[in-house]
Design a protein around this motif. Structure first.
Motif, PDB file in Angstrom:
ATOM      1  N   PRO A 119       0.811  -1.227   0.000  1.00  0.00           N
ATOM      2  CA  PRO A 119       0.000   0.000   0.000  1.00  0.00           C
ATOM      3  C   PRO A 119       0.840   1.272   0.000  1.00  0.00           C
ATOM      4  O   PRO A 119       0.497   2.243  -0.685  1.00  0.00           O
ATOM      5  CB  PRO A 119      -0.817  -0.132   1.295  1.00  0.00           C
ATOM      6  CG  PRO A 119      -0.869  -1.592   1.577  1.00  0.00           C
ATOM      7  CD  PRO A 119       0.443  -2.125   1.120  1.00  0.00           C
ATOM      8  N   VAL A 174      -5.182   1.378  -1.522  1.00  0.00           N
ATOM      9  CA  VAL A 174      -6.332   1.495  -0.624  1.00  0.00           C
ATOM     10  C   VAL A 174      -7.109   0.199  -0.446  1.00  0.00           C
ATOM     11  O   VAL A 174      -8.154   0.193   0.201  1.00  0.00           O
ATOM     12  CB  VAL A 174      -7.296   2.603  -1.119  1.00  0.00           C
ATOM     13  CG1 VAL A 174      -6.587   3.940  -1.189  1.00  0.00           C
ATOM     14  CG2 VAL A 174      -7.871   2.245  -2.492  1.00  0.00           C
ATOM     15  N   THR A 175      -6.620  -0.899  -0.992  1.00  0.00           N
ATOM     16  CA  THR A 175      -7.364  -2.151  -0.884  1.00  0.00           C
ATOM     17  C   THR A 175      -7.469  -2.632   0.553  1.00  0.00           C
ATOM     18  O   THR A 175      -8.531  -3.049   1.010  1.00  0.00           O
ATOM     19  CB  THR A 175      -6.703  -3.237  -1.760  1.00  0.00           C
ATOM     20  OG1 THR A 175      -6.755  -2.829  -3.127  1.00  0.00           O
ATOM     21  CG2 THR A 175      -7.418  -4.564  -1.607  1.00  0.00           C
ATOM     22  N   ASP A 176      -6.376  -2.566   1.307  1.00  0.00           N
ATOM     23  CA  ASP A 176      -6.345  -3.071   2.680  1.00  0.00           C
ATOM     24  C   ASP A 176      -6.778  -1.964   3.643  1.00  0.00           C
ATOM     25  O   ASP A 176      -6.093  -0.947   3.782  1.00  0.00           O
ATOM     26  CB  ASP A 176      -4.933  -3.539   3.022  1.00  0.00           C
ATOM     27  CG  ASP A 176      -4.866  -4.234   4.377  1.00  0.00           C
ATOM     28  OD1 ASP A 176      -5.890  -4.238   5.112  1.00  0.00           O
ATOM     29  OD2 ASP A 176      -3.796  -4.765   4.718  1.00  0.00           O
ATOM     30  N   PRO A 177      -7.910  -2.124   4.347  1.00  0.00           N
ATOM     31  CA  PRO A 177      -8.376  -1.060   5.242  1.00  0.00           C
ATOM     32  C   PRO A 177      -7.425  -0.781   6.400  1.00  0.00           C
ATOM     33  O   PRO A 177      -7.385   0.328   6.920  1.00  0.00           O
ATOM     34  CB  PRO A 177      -9.734  -1.571   5.754  1.00  0.00           C
ATOM     35  CG  PRO A 177     -10.006  -2.845   5.080  1.00  0.00           C
ATOM     36  CD  PRO A 177      -8.825  -3.255   4.286  1.00  0.00           C
ATOM     37  N   THR A 178      -6.653  -1.779   6.806  1.00  0.00           N
ATOM     38  CA  THR A 178      -5.774  -1.586   7.963  1.00  0.00           C
ATOM     39  C   THR A 178      -4.578  -0.688   7.645  1.00  0.00           C
ATOM     40  O   THR A 178      -3.974  -0.131   8.566  1.00  0.00           O
ATOM     41  CB  THR A 178      -5.264  -2.951   8.478  1.00  0.00           C
ATOM     42  OG1 THR A 178      -4.484  -3.577   7.456  1.00  0.00           O
ATOM     43  CG2 THR A 178      -6.424  -3.844   8.862  1.00  0.00           C
ATOM     44  N   THR A 179      -4.238  -0.548   6.383  1.00  0.00           N
ATOM     45  CA  THR A 179      -3.105   0.307   6.006  1.00  0.00           C
ATOM     46  C   THR A 179      -3.541   1.490   5.155  1.00  0.00           C
ATOM     47  O   THR A 179      -2.702   2.211   4.623  1.00  0.00           O
ATOM     48  CB  THR A 179      -2.064  -0.517   5.228  1.00  0.00           C
ATOM     49  OG1 THR A 179      -2.687  -1.085   4.060  1.00  0.00           O
ATOM     50  CG2 THR A 179      -1.491  -1.642   6.080  1.00  0.00           C
ATOM     51  N   ARG A 180      -4.848   1.697   5.050  1.00  0.00           N
ATOM     52  CA  ARG A 180      -5.357   2.720   4.132  1.00  0.00           C
ATOM     53  C   ARG A 180      -4.912   4.125   4.532  1.00  0.00           C
ATOM     54  O   ARG A 180      -4.524   4.936   3.691  1.00  0.00           O
ATOM     55  CB  ARG A 180      -6.875   2.624   4.066  1.00  0.00           C
ATOM     56  CG  ARG A 180      -7.514   3.483   2.992  1.00  0.00           C
ATOM     57  CD  ARG A 180      -8.978   3.133   2.855  1.00  0.00           C
ATOM     58  NE  ARG A 180      -9.157   1.767   2.364  1.00  0.00           N
ATOM     59  CZ  ARG A 180     -10.287   1.069   2.488  1.00  0.00           C
ATOM     60  NH1 ARG A 180     -11.325   1.609   3.115  1.00  0.00           N
ATOM     61  NH2 ARG A 180     -10.374  -0.144   1.999  1.00  0.00           N
ATOM     62  N   GLU A 181      -4.961   4.450   5.834  1.00  0.00           N
ATOM     63  CA  GLU A 181      -4.589   5.795   6.263  1.00  0.00           C
ATOM     64  C   GLU A 181      -3.114   6.071   5.987  1.00  0.00           C
ATOM     65  O   GLU A 181      -2.748   7.167   5.553  1.00  0.00           O
ATOM     66  CB  GLU A 181      -4.907   5.979   7.740  1.00  0.00           C
ATOM     67  CG  GLU A 181      -6.390   6.063   8.049  1.00  0.00           C
ATOM     68  CD  GLU A 181      -6.644   6.365   9.518  1.00  0.00           C
ATOM     69  OE1 GLU A 181      -5.675   6.353  10.303  1.00  0.00           O
ATOM     70  OE2 GLU A 181      -7.804   6.613   9.867  1.00  0.00           O
ATOM     71  N   HIS A 218      -0.223   1.044  13.047  1.00  0.00           N
ATOM     72  CA  HIS A 218      -0.702  -0.240  12.550  1.00  0.00           C
ATOM     73  C   HIS A 218      -0.558  -1.299  13.622  1.00  0.00           C
ATOM     74  O   HIS A 218       0.521  -1.507  14.172  1.00  0.00           O
ATOM     75  CB  HIS A 218       0.073  -0.663  11.307  1.00  0.00           C
ATOM     76  CG  HIS A 218      -0.409  -1.959  10.719  1.00  0.00           C
ATOM     77  ND1 HIS A 218      -1.717  -2.180  10.379  1.00  0.00           N
ATOM     78  CD2 HIS A 218       0.253  -3.107  10.424  1.00  0.00           C
ATOM     79  CE1 HIS A 218      -1.850  -3.404   9.884  1.00  0.00           C
ATOM     80  NE2 HIS A 218      -0.659  -3.988   9.914  1.00  0.00           N
TER      81      HIS A 218
END
Length: 427
Positions: free
Chosen positions: A121, A338-345, A381
């Protein structure tokens, strides 16, 4: 003879599409970091010849359709970075250092694995931030030059719908026709249509090494070499990753004094030579990549004409064609970010910082975006909690054969061991 016609034609198409789709990005990038028109033409010629030789060597040596190209995302990075302190000689020095790092990644597998270990990401967001300024150029061109840019965008849309691989070359043809109808013919007077090699003595400074050489290496590895290997693995090949890095890195070193920024494995056009359209028999597709390499080297002779057209065209129009060529890469990079919500920010922070184009202590936004994203991951994270252990005993697994020494990244990012011997196809 009949069995060679199809891969040869596929190779010719690969060379034409690869050259026409992104040479405007290369010229825009080289000029952005201080190259004159003659130096930019020399750089494009060097990249074409070096990429062609790499593709021919790898194809003949390993009988795998390993296409080579210049780093299109790397050229977009040059546009986003702008002229480094010290001008063009410092940019050439950064090209050399980037090539050395690619060779080092081929010689020392831990370095290559470290680059591949950058969270996808964050890497995707950094690439998206680098590409964004160029990808907005078509919109700005429609506002500033609607009469010229309008037909270019419409032509791209129609071809993108009915013949996608020819969309960008078709848009380029429309742009050339529009220029011929609107640009004064005096602009071509005295232009050097035959390119010549123009060597530049390199120079170095710390800010360019951190702000240009390192991001160029990372973008080339993450957006070209690793995806290029993944395409080949996806088609069932087991290409030698280390040998490919050493070869492309050495070619980058040789092309740098002439103005070439980076040579790498093709990612965008790799499927044209490695897929079933090149030949039904996977063992014959290497002919397509070798032909593409020869075709690209020949097309390099048109670098002078290409540079002249770019020189007489309005800059925003050239950026618009380059932006159209990069829209697909931007979409892929954003999706990866942006696929993985846990690393989106963290990815969004990387994207925003990179796209801002800020320069701090002489270092450009791509480096700071990568730093900001990695810091966000480290600070916020949380690793998912491990599931409770299953009290039921598990029978021991069967022993697996030991992997070979050299490996290549698969589409998922993990290593795929290369089997010893001549066969380079997955059994």
């Amino acid at each position: 003879m009949a069995g060679r016609v199809q891969p040869v034609l596929a190779g010719v198409v690969t060379a034409l599409v690869g050259f026409a789709s992104s040479f405007t990005v290369v010229l825009a990038g080289l000029r952005a970091v201080g190259a004159s028109d003659a130096q930019a033409a020399s750089g494009l010629l060097a990249l074409c010849v070096a990429s062609g030789l790499v593709a021919a060597w790898l194809g003949l040596r390993y009988r795998i359709p390993m296409s080579a190209a210049w780093s299109t995302p790397g050229a977009a990075l040059l546009v986003a970075t702008g002229p480094p302190p010290g001008g063009w000689p410092v940019a050439v020095g950064a090209f050399l250092v980037s090539g050395l790092l690619i060779v080092a990644a081929g010689l020392f597998p831990p370095l290559g694995r470290a680059v591949a270990a950058i969270p996808k990401p964050v890497a995707g967001a950094m690439l998206a931030g680098v590409l964004l300024p160029l990808c907005t150029a078509p919109v700005r061109a429609l506002v500033e030059l609607p009469v010229v840019a309008g037909p270019v965008v419409v032509g791209w849309l129609l071809l993108h719908r009915f013949a996608r691989r020819w969309a960008v070359p078709g848009a380029l043809v429309v742009a050339v026709v529009a220029l011929a109808l609107t640009a004064p013919p005096a602009g071509l007077t005295g232009a050097a249509l035959i390119p010549s090699v123009t060597l530049t003595a390199p120079a170095w400074n710390a800010s360019a090494l951190v702000g240009l050489a390192l991001p160029l290496f990372l973008v080339t590895m993450a957006a070209q070499n690793v995806p290029g290997m993944a395409v080949l693995v996806g088609y069932g090949y087991r290409p030698p990753f280390g040998a490919a890095l050493r070869t492309t890195g050495l070619a980058s070193l040789l092309a740098a004094p002439a103005g070439g920024h980076a040579v790498n494995l093709a990612a965008i056009t790799a499927a044209l030579a490695a897929g079933p359209d090149a030949h039904p028999d996977p063992e014959r597709r290497w002919i397509a990549s070798v032909t593409a390499g020869a075709g690209l080297a020949v097309l390099g002779l048109g670098a002078g004409v290409a540079t002249t057209l770019v020189a007489v065209a309005p800059p925003i129009l050239i950026e618009a064609v380059a932006g159209l060529a990069l829209l697909g890469a931007l979409a892929t990079a954003l999706a990866s970010a942006v696929t993985d919500p846990t690393t989106r920010e963290a990815a969004v922070v990387t994207f925003v910082v990179t796209a801002s184009g800020v320069t701090l202590i002489g270092v450009g936004g791509a480096f700071w975006g990568l730093v900001a994203g990695c810091l966000m991951l480290l600070l916020f994270h949380r690793r998912p909690s491990a599931p409770p252990a299953d009290p039921t005993p598990t029978p021991p697994a069967e022993s697996a054969p030991a992997p070979a020494a050299e490996s290549t990244p698969a589409a998922s990012g993990g290593p795929v061991s290369a089997a010893p011997g001549r066969s380079t196809r997955v059994p």
